[in-house]
Design a protein around this motif. Structure first.
Motif, PDB file in Angstrom:
ATOM      1  N   ALA A   1      44.105  31.440  27.240  1.00 11.97           N
ATOM      2  CA  ALA A   1      44.924  32.602  27.586  1.00 11.97           C
ATOM      3  C   ALA A   1      46.390  32.191  27.539  1.00 11.97           C
ATOM      4  O   ALA A   1      46.748  31.065  27.921  1.00 11.97           O
ATOM      5  CB  ALA A   1      44.559  33.121  28.976  1.00 11.97           C
ATOM      6  N   TYR A   2      47.242  33.126  27.090  1.00 12.43           N
ATOM      7  CA  TYR A   2      48.676  32.867  26.938  1.00 12.43           C
ATOM      8  C   TYR A   2      49.453  34.009  27.576  1.00 12.43           C
ATOM      9  O   TYR A   2      49.142  35.182  27.351  1.00 12.43           O
ATOM     10  CB  TYR A   2      49.021  32.750  25.449  1.00 12.43           C
ATOM     11  N   TYR A   3      50.457  33.661  28.373  1.00 10.31           N
ATOM     12  CA  TYR A   3      51.241  34.638  29.133  1.00 10.31           C
ATOM     13  C   TYR A   3      52.510  35.038  28.385  1.00 10.31           C
ATOM     14  O   TYR A   3      53.181  34.201  27.772  1.00 10.31           O
ATOM     15  CB  TYR A   3      51.591  34.025  30.485  1.00 10.31           C
ATOM     16  N   MET A   4      52.863  36.334  28.472  1.00 11.56           N
ATOM     17  CA  MET A   4      54.126  36.842  27.943  1.00 11.56           C
ATOM     18  C   MET A   4      54.763  37.733  29.005  1.00 11.56           C
ATOM     19  O   MET A   4      54.193  38.769  29.365  1.00 11.56           O
ATOM     20  CB  MET A   4      53.890  37.628  26.649  1.00 11.56           C
ATOM     21  N   GLY A   5      55.913  37.303  29.527  1.00 13.17           N
ATOM     22  CA  GLY A   5      56.552  38.052  30.596  1.00 13.17           C
ATOM     23  C   GLY A   5      57.942  37.544  30.914  1.00 13.17           C
ATOM     24  O   GLY A   5      58.581  36.868  30.092  1.00 13.17           O
ATOM     25  N   ASP A   6      58.413  37.833  32.128  1.00 11.15           N
ATOM     26  CA  ASP A   6      59.797  37.558  32.507  1.00 11.15           C
ATOM     27  C   ASP A   6      60.146  36.076  32.562  1.00 11.15           C
ATOM     28  O   ASP A   6      61.319  35.715  32.418  1.00 11.15           O
ATOM     29  CB  ASP A   6      60.091  38.189  33.873  1.00 11.15           C
ATOM     30  N   LEU A   7      59.170  35.220  32.801  1.00 10.93           N
ATOM     31  CA  LEU A   7      59.452  33.790  32.938  1.00 10.93           C
ATOM     32  C   LEU A   7      59.311  33.030  31.625  1.00 10.93           C
ATOM     33  O   LEU A   7      59.421  31.804  31.602  1.00 10.93           O
ATOM     34  CB  LEU A   7      58.549  33.169  34.007  1.00 10.93           C
TER      35      LEU A   7
ATOM     36  N   ASN B   1      46.413  41.954  25.833  1.00  9.42           N
ATOM     37  CA  ASN B   1      46.144  42.753  27.029  1.00  9.42           C
ATOM     38  C   ASN B   1      47.474  43.183  27.640  1.00  9.42           C
ATOM     39  O   ASN B   1      48.239  42.343  28.130  1.00  9.42           O
ATOM     40  CB  ASN B   1      45.335  41.931  28.026  1.00  9.42           C
ATOM     41  N   PHE B   2      47.753  44.485  27.601  1.00 11.63           N
ATOM     42  CA  PHE B   2      49.022  45.036  28.056  1.00 11.63           C
ATOM     43  C   PHE B   2      48.867  45.541  29.492  1.00 11.63           C
ATOM     44  O   PHE B   2      48.154  46.509  29.737  1.00 11.63           O
ATOM     45  CB  PHE B   2      49.466  46.174  27.136  1.00 11.63           C
ATOM     46  N   VAL B   3      49.533  44.870  30.432  1.00  9.36           N
ATOM     47  CA  VAL B   3      49.405  45.209  31.848  1.00  9.36           C
ATOM     48  C   VAL B   3      50.369  46.341  32.191  1.00  9.36           C
ATOM     49  O   VAL B   3      51.555  46.275  31.836  1.00  9.36           O
ATOM     50  CB  VAL B   3      49.705  43.984  32.731  1.00  9.36           C
ATOM     51  N   ASN B   4      49.876  47.338  32.895  1.00 11.35           N
ATOM     52  CA  ASN B   4      50.728  48.440  33.324  1.00 11.35           C
ATOM     53  C   ASN B   4      51.452  48.060  34.626  1.00 11.35           C
ATOM     54  O   ASN B   4      51.447  48.783  35.617  1.00 11.35           O
ATOM     55  CB  ASN B   4      49.905  49.711  33.528  1.00 11.35           C
ATOM     56  N   SER B   5      52.071  46.889  34.582  1.00  8.07           N
ATOM     57  CA  SER B   5      52.818  46.343  35.718  1.00  8.07           C
ATOM     58  C   SER B   5      53.720  45.236  35.196  1.00  8.07           C
ATOM     59  O   SER B   5      53.413  44.595  34.182  1.00  8.07           O
ATOM     60  CB  SER B   5      51.867  45.779  36.775  1.00  8.07           C
ATOM     61  N   ASP B   6      54.810  45.002  35.883  1.00  9.19           N
ATOM     62  CA  ASP B   6      55.699  43.900  35.519  1.00  9.19           C
ATOM     63  C   ASP B   6      55.618  42.769  36.534  1.00  9.19           C
ATOM     64  O   ASP B   6      56.508  41.933  36.617  1.00  9.19           O
ATOM     65  CB  ASP B   6      57.143  44.417  35.427  1.00  9.19           C
ATOM     66  N   TYR B   7      54.520  42.750  37.304  1.00  9.08           N
ATOM     67  CA  TYR B   7      54.410  41.761  38.368  1.00  9.08           C
ATOM     68  C   TYR B   7      53.235  40.810  38.203  1.00  9.08           C
ATOM     69  O   TYR B   7      52.765  40.231  39.178  1.00  9.08           O
ATOM     70  CB  TYR B   7      54.326  42.460  39.729  1.00  9.08           C
TER      71      TYR B   7
END
Length: 280
Positions: free
Chosen positions: A47-53, A197-203
């Motif tokens: 799994a690979y994360y894509m977000g604010d960090l 997987n598109f999360v309906n949250s930014d947290y």
């Protein structure tokens, strides 16, 4: 996000319709009605994360974690199946490897998710193609449980409301992907699947907007984990300074090896029973 998901569903429908031109062939020596045929699936990968960090791909610090899945397929037509899965994944990120290293934020999370959707195979069920590409899409939920490490101990971040915001822990997730399966036996197929997987949250990572006023936070621990710049000798962040960006929501990517085992339907089970050797 909704527009992308709608486009994917339209693409899946077009993909499945294109496959009808492949025609039908026999399963064994006769045509089998595909409706109601059940298969079980299992997957293992990363799994690979894509977000604010994360602010780009750092090949030395991808923050990859394991992903596993268990699910099933219920065939509706020659090309289309209903699909459901229970999955578990771990992702992480650390800003010390990014251009925003001065903020010094980090997280790790191990989450479950569940989704239902549809899968469209290029080749029909009765064709029994040795290689079968497919598209899929769906929707479900994931449980957010971000954690951060301080003085050698891991703390759950959501209860601390590090941005002064109590966010939903069970957001919607829209799933979209592509895969290919390779038939190894009459019942078993193995393949490779890529899924976003598109999360309906930014947290997902506990980071979204701006630094809150320390007075908004409930404890010294919350204040420490909200602003971690002083840990590396930086000045404390001022309230209102950018901590993340709410312009785009978080997502996570799976790359998995998948195995699919065909159980069959009631009619096939009866046929197998008839062909068993009689007992003496």
């Amino acid at each position: 996000m909704i527009r992308k998901f709608t486009m994917l569903i339209a693409l899946i429908i077009g993909f499945s319709q294109a496959g009808f031109s492949q025609g039908r062939s026999k399963f064994g020596n006769r045509f089998v009605d595909p409706f109601g045929v059940v298969s079980v699936t299992a997957g293992l990968g990363v799994a690979y994360y894509m977000g604010d960090l994360s602010d780009g791909v750092n090949m030395k610090h991808l923050g990859l974690g394991p992903s596993i899945s268990l699910g099933g397929l219920y065939r509706l037509t020659e090309h289309v199946s209903a699909r459901g899965e229970l999955r578990f994944y771990q992702v992480s990120a650390d800003q010390k490897y990014s251009k925003n290293f001065q903020n010094n934020l980090s997280f790790k999370t191990f989450n479950p998710d569940i989704h239902l959707g549809i899968q469209a195979d290029l080749f029909s069920f009765n064709k029994q193609a040795p290689i079968n590409p497919y598209l899929f899409g769906g929707a479900g939920f994931t449980l957010l449980s971000p954690k951060a490490k301080l003085d050698g101990q891991w703390y759950s971040l959501a209860p601390l409301t590090t941005e002064g915001v109590k966010y939903k822990r069970l957001p919607l997730v829209f799933t979209a992907g592509i895969g290919v399966s390779f038939k190894t036996t009459e019942r078993l197929s193995v393949g490779l699947e890529l899924c976003n997987n598109f999360v309906n949250s930014d947290y997902l990572d506990d980071v979204s907007t701006v630094y809150p006023s320390p007075d908004q936070l409930s404890s010294d621990l919350a204040r420490q984990l909200s602003d971690r710049a002083p840990e590396i000798g930086e000045q404390p962040r001022q309230p209102g300074w950018s901590r993340g960006s709410a312009k785009s929501k978080d997502s996570y990517l799976f790359l998995q090896v998948k195995a699919t085992y065909l159980i069959g339907n009631r009619m096939q089970a009866q046929e197998r029973k008839k062909t068993r050797c009689p007992k003496f």
